[in-house]
Every structure is written in structure tokens, then in C-alpha cells.
Design a protein around this motif. Sequence first.
Motif, PDB file in Angstrom:
ATOM      1  N   PHE A 150       0.839  -1.183   0.000  1.00 57.43           N
ATOM      2  CA  PHE A 150       0.000   0.000   0.000  1.00 57.43           C
ATOM      3  C   PHE A 150       0.881   1.242   0.000  1.00 57.43           C
ATOM      4  O   PHE A 150       1.929   1.254   0.650  1.00 57.43           O
ATOM      5  N   PRO A 151       0.477   2.289  -0.696  1.00 58.26           N
ATOM      6  CA  PRO A 151       1.264   3.525  -0.663  1.00 58.26           C
ATOM      7  C   PRO A 151       1.280   4.134   0.738  1.00 58.26           C
ATOM      8  O   PRO A 151       0.231   4.276   1.373  1.00 58.26           O
ATOM      9  N   GLU A 152       2.453   4.477   1.200  1.00 57.60           N
ATOM     10  CA  GLU A 152       2.551   5.097   2.514  1.00 57.60           C
ATOM     11  C   GLU A 152       1.862   6.456   2.538  1.00 57.60           C
ATOM     12  O   GLU A 152       1.298   6.865   3.552  1.00 57.60           O
ATOM     13  N   SER A 153       1.859   7.146   1.414  1.00 61.21           N
ATOM     14  CA  SER A 153       1.248   8.466   1.353  1.00 61.21           C
ATOM     15  C   SER A 153      -0.256   8.428   1.556  1.00 61.21           C
ATOM     16  O   SER A 153      -0.873   9.454   1.835  1.00 61.21           O
ATOM     17  N   ALA A 154      -0.874   7.240   1.431  1.00 60.99           N
ATOM     18  CA  ALA A 154      -2.313   7.126   1.683  1.00 60.99           C
ATOM     19  C   ALA A 154      -2.626   7.234   3.163  1.00 60.99           C
ATOM     20  O   ALA A 154      -3.781   7.442   3.540  1.00 60.99           O
ATOM     21  N   GLY A 155      -1.601   7.061   4.011  1.00 60.71           N
ATOM     22  CA  GLY A 155      -1.785   7.251   5.445  1.00 60.71           C
ATOM     23  C   GLY A 155      -2.366   6.076   6.177  1.00 60.71           C
ATOM     24  O   GLY A 155      -2.823   6.218   7.305  1.00 60.71           O
ATOM     25  N   TRP A 156      -2.364   4.897   5.584  1.00 63.27           N
ATOM     26  CA  TRP A 156      -2.981   3.750   6.237  1.00 63.27           C
ATOM     27  C   TRP A 156      -2.061   3.072   7.234  1.00 63.27           C
ATOM     28  O   TRP A 156      -2.523   2.390   8.132  1.00 63.27           O
ATOM     29  N   GLY A 157      -0.764   3.215   7.055  1.00 60.85           N
ATOM     30  CA  GLY A 157       0.179   2.638   8.010  1.00 60.85           C
ATOM     31  C   GLY A 157       0.260   1.125   7.975  1.00 60.85           C
ATOM     32  O   GLY A 157       0.649   0.510   8.965  1.00 60.85           O
ATOM     33  N   PHE A 158      -0.103   0.502   6.864  1.00 57.93           N
ATOM     34  CA  PHE A 158      -0.054  -0.948   6.761  1.00 57.93           C
ATOM     35  C   PHE A 158       1.374  -1.420   6.507  1.00 57.93           C
ATOM     36  O   PHE A 158       2.233  -0.649   6.058  1.00 57.93           O
ATOM     37  N   PRO A 159       1.641  -2.709   6.740  1.00 56.16           N
ATOM     38  CA  PRO A 159       2.974  -3.244   6.432  1.00 56.16           C
ATOM     39  C   PRO A 159       3.296  -3.151   4.944  1.00 56.16           C
ATOM     40  O   PRO A 159       2.398  -3.100   4.105  1.00 56.16           O
ATOM     41  N   ASN A 160       4.598  -3.150   4.651  1.00 57.95           N
ATOM     42  CA  ASN A 160       5.106  -3.116   3.284  1.00 57.95           C
ATOM     43  C   ASN A 160       4.588  -1.898   2.525  1.00 57.95           C
ATOM     44  O   ASN A 160       3.951  -2.004   1.476  1.00 57.95           O
ATOM     45  N   SER A 161       4.871  -0.735   3.087  1.00 58.76           N
ATOM     46  CA  SER A 161       4.418   0.520   2.504  1.00 58.76           C
ATOM     47  C   SER A 161       5.327   0.928   1.346  1.00 58.76           C
ATOM     48  O   SER A 161       6.545   0.804   1.416  1.00 58.76           O
ATOM     49  N   LEU A 162       4.721   1.437   0.291  1.00 56.72           N
ATOM     50  CA  LEU A 162       5.458   1.858  -0.893  1.00 56.72           C
ATOM     51  C   LEU A 162       5.699   3.363  -0.892  1.00 56.72           C
ATOM     52  O   LEU A 162       4.804   4.159  -0.571  1.00 56.72           O
ATOM     53  N   ASN A 163       6.925   3.738  -1.243  1.00 54.43           N
ATOM     54  CA  ASN A 163       7.295   5.127  -1.423  1.00 54.43           C
ATOM     55  C   ASN A 163       8.069   5.226  -2.730  1.00 54.43           C
ATOM     56  O   ASN A 163       8.666   4.251  -3.193  1.00 54.43           O
ATOM     57  N   ALA A 164       8.107   6.407  -3.315  1.00 53.68           N
ATOM     58  CA  ALA A 164       8.899   6.610  -4.531  1.00 53.68           C
ATOM     59  C   ALA A 164       9.336   8.061  -4.596  1.00 53.68           C
ATOM     60  O   ALA A 164       8.594   8.975  -4.205  1.00 53.68           O
ATOM     61  N   VAL A 165      10.547   8.277  -5.101  1.00 53.85           N
ATOM     62  CA  VAL A 165      11.080   9.621  -5.279  1.00 53.85           C
ATOM     63  C   VAL A 165      11.849   9.665  -6.591  1.00 53.85           C
ATOM     64  O   VAL A 165      12.537   8.706  -6.954  1.00 53.85           O
ATOM     65  N   ASP A 166      11.695  10.763  -7.331  1.00 54.45           N
ATOM     66  CA  ASP A 166      12.381  10.869  -8.619  1.00 54.45           C
ATOM     67  C   ASP A 166      13.698  11.617  -8.462  1.00 54.45           C
ATOM     68  O   ASP A 166      14.088  12.016  -7.356  1.00 54.45           O
TER      69      ASP A 166
END
Length: 498
Positions: free
Chosen positions: A421-437
Motif C-alpha cells: 500500500f502507498p505510505e502516502s495514503a496514510g494507512w500505516g499498513f505493512p510493506n508501505s510503498l514510497n517513490a522519489v524521482d
Amino acid sequence: MSKLTKKDFDDYLGIESYHTKEDHERFYRNIQTSKGRNFYWLPKSLTAALIIGLFVVGTQFLLGNIPFISSDDNESDSEEKTDWSLWKEADSLHDVDYFYDAIIPGLKIARERNQVIDINQKHSLNDEVRLYIDKAWFHEDKIYLFYSMDLLTDDFVEKNHQTGSIDDFVLLEKDGTNIKLKTDSPSPWSGIVFHDSFNNKLYRVATITLEDEKLLAEADQLTASFSIDAHHEEVSLSNIELPVAYGDETITSRALNESFQTLHSYISFKRFDKSADTGYLFGVVDSDLGQEVETLHGTITLDNGEEIYLTDRLTVLYDGEFILDLPELAHENVSIDIDYLSMLEKEKTIDIPIDLSDYHKEGSENVIEQSKTINEPIAELGNTNILLRSIHFDNQGVTVTISTNKIATDLPTQINFYSFFPESAGWGFPNSLNAVDNNGEEAEDYHFHSMSDSGESNEFTFGLTRKFIENKEHVTISISNLSIGEEFEWNAEISKQD
């Protein structure tokens, strides 16, 4: 999605938002011992001695080593700097409550029985810092005073373990007499820090002991004075009026000493809190697999042979703490079998760099669909290799496929990739996805797509939209809040707690 519960979505949709933690500057300063100089000379004459003496004194003066001359710079250099990160940091106000539940015997039951009273007072300590007296719990011969105070910039938190400490608590009696009470904090670092859009505070609790349990038995209010450390400035507050209320239901707590050491973790049951119809077994995990308990698997067996799934009674608190809802332990012996522990690793990430130079050419409307087979390891956690299998480009964007491969089947640890799950969604679930360019821009939750697994093949896919990656040189996708598990066998026989 089978791992999600109603509580997960209630927490997500609640009034509190989860925010990315702010980075805090760490203060470390090494103290270098000055190297002295040796002067070798023979006193051939008084004049020579005087000259040499003046030279030595002058040198010491320049070094700031003359005892009767102070040097602010030298004192500043020699002061030990304390790392602000030694304070525990909460992700939400729920974590603040969980922190208190873990360190104060009986508090969870007291909150559930409405024995913790709201105070909600605000007092100015100086022009920049305010003290908030939030709540109080009057229990037996103790007053637990819960409060918070504003945090300032890092310049104000050097050597800060006393920041927010309350002492010199004096009870002012109606007849004019003063009674100084013993005031303790659980430890010098007993506070917890919480930052969000509305808060930048340090939360603490002071434990105030009454000389006589009946001292406040008939009172509905007390008047007190005390001192508090407001970032190295001691401030005294006087004539503070606090409401007094004792609960009707008896709450007791008994310490336990049941523990087990696995290859990677230390698990212990530390106390049992109970009231008339409630009982909670408190435990803690210290593990090199991660910092926070995700879940414990096992069974609870009662005297009559009834078996209860441990996860049905488990509440995860904060910083490795957990609770088992176990009122049966107040009336009978129980047997607890634990065979699996899953921790959340919050300090490490799996980083996947992606070169976008071949994604599309300037001015082209359609991207030439292409797949790149990689099959290279990108991380190793426990007994598991994480492999980057392939990268696929198309008009939708980029899709990444990773897989897991066990290094050795006889090792008990494993990484759990069951959802992304995307971390930016704010759910705080395990295995959070982030990305930066390459420009430092961070992806939002709507920039992610194709988050899925491929069943028993141990392959997992996720991707970024064309809108986020086009005209970029490269992007790095990171997986954080990793779920890492460990298998073992532990049986704890716990006797009835009267």
C-alpha cells in the motif's frame, strides 16, 4: 486484503491523520582532550625564568586554561550533547495512550472505567512554552498526573532528559499548612514525543505519592504548587487547582516473570492487571527483526481444555508492547502456546532504483512497450533473498516485479510480502510503498498502480503511473514498514492471579 480488519479502516477513517515523521537533527559532539606541551629549561637566571613563565601563562591564556578566566566557547564545546531521538516518538495520539498503558499498572482498566478524569488546563511557563495538564488518575496512594508541553527548536533540547520533569509538588492545605509530596517519573527518558499538524509536544506523566491514602478521601479538589523544567528553565507554578475523583471499582496489578528467548527475539509477560470482570496480561518483545509487534500466533488453553486463538485476544501497543485480553486468568490457570512472531521493521527499507532513460523519447505520444528481465538480488532479510525479476514499460507507466527466495529452509525467519500500500495514503499498513524521482519529488498514493501478488509463485508487482515518471531520468521505489516473521515454540504455564 484478508489481513485487513474493521479496526484498520476505523483507524484510517478516524479524526486523526497519519503524517510522515519529521527528521530531527542529532546532536553529537566529541570531546577532544587538549594535548599539553612540555617545556624543558634550566633556571640559569631569574630573568630567563620570568620570560619563560610569562610565555607559559600567555600560552595557557590563549588556550583558555587559566582557572580564574572563564571561556564560554570552551564550556560550550565540553558540554555533552544529548540526542533528541532518545525520546520515544509516537505516530498518533493512540500511541501516546498505549505508551501510558504499558508503563502504568492498571491504567488501561481505569480509562475503560472512566476513572481517569479530564483536567484540560493550560499554563504559560514562559513566552514560548505552555504546559497542558491533560488528565489525572487518583489511585490508592498515588496521583498520576498526565501532562504535555510545547517543544521548541533543537537548540533548546540539548541535555534534555529533565525537560518537562515535575518536582517539588506541594499540597496546600486549607488550614495553611503545606505538605511536600514525593514525585517520581518512571525514568529520565519517560516522555513520548508527538508531532502532527496541530501538535509539537512532549507528553509525560508524574507519579505523586500521598503520605496518607485518606488525605484526599473526602476532597473534591486540591490546590498545589510545583516546579517544572521548561527546557532548562525551572519554572514554579502556584495555586494550581485540580479536581479529585476516585473510582468505585478496585483495580489491582501483579508482576509476572515469564520469558522466552528465540534466535532473534526476547518475549516476556511482565504483569497482570484486573478488576472485577476484566483482566489484561501485559507483555513486551525485544527483537532484532523489527521495532513493533505486528502479530503473535498461537493458542490459549483454559483449565477446561477450551482453546482460544491468541490473535483473537491480542492488542498491539507501542514499541514492542502488547496486551492479551485474559479475564480467565483471574479465576483459573492458563496455558499459552506461541509459535510465530511477526515484527514490523521501521528503520530499514528495500530500495529499487529504476533507470527511465529508455522510457520514451521527447515528443512521442506512445511509449514503445518493452520488458527488461533482471533477476538480480536487491536485498537480503532473514533467510530470504529479495530479487528484482523484471521492469516493464508501457503507456500506463512502469511496472516492477519482485520475488522472494529462501536462502535456507532450516532458518526460522522470513519476510512477509502479502500486501503493498502507498505510505502516502496514510494507512500505516505493512510493506508501505514510497517513490522519489531524480528531482526529489515524492509520489502520491494515486501515482501507484498494479499492486498485487501472483499467488504461490512468490512474485509481487507494483508500478508507477506515466504521469509521475515521464521526462524523468530515474526513480527509486522503496518498500518500508517491512513485515518480518520468526517461527519457534514456547509454552508458558501461568497460574491463577488472585
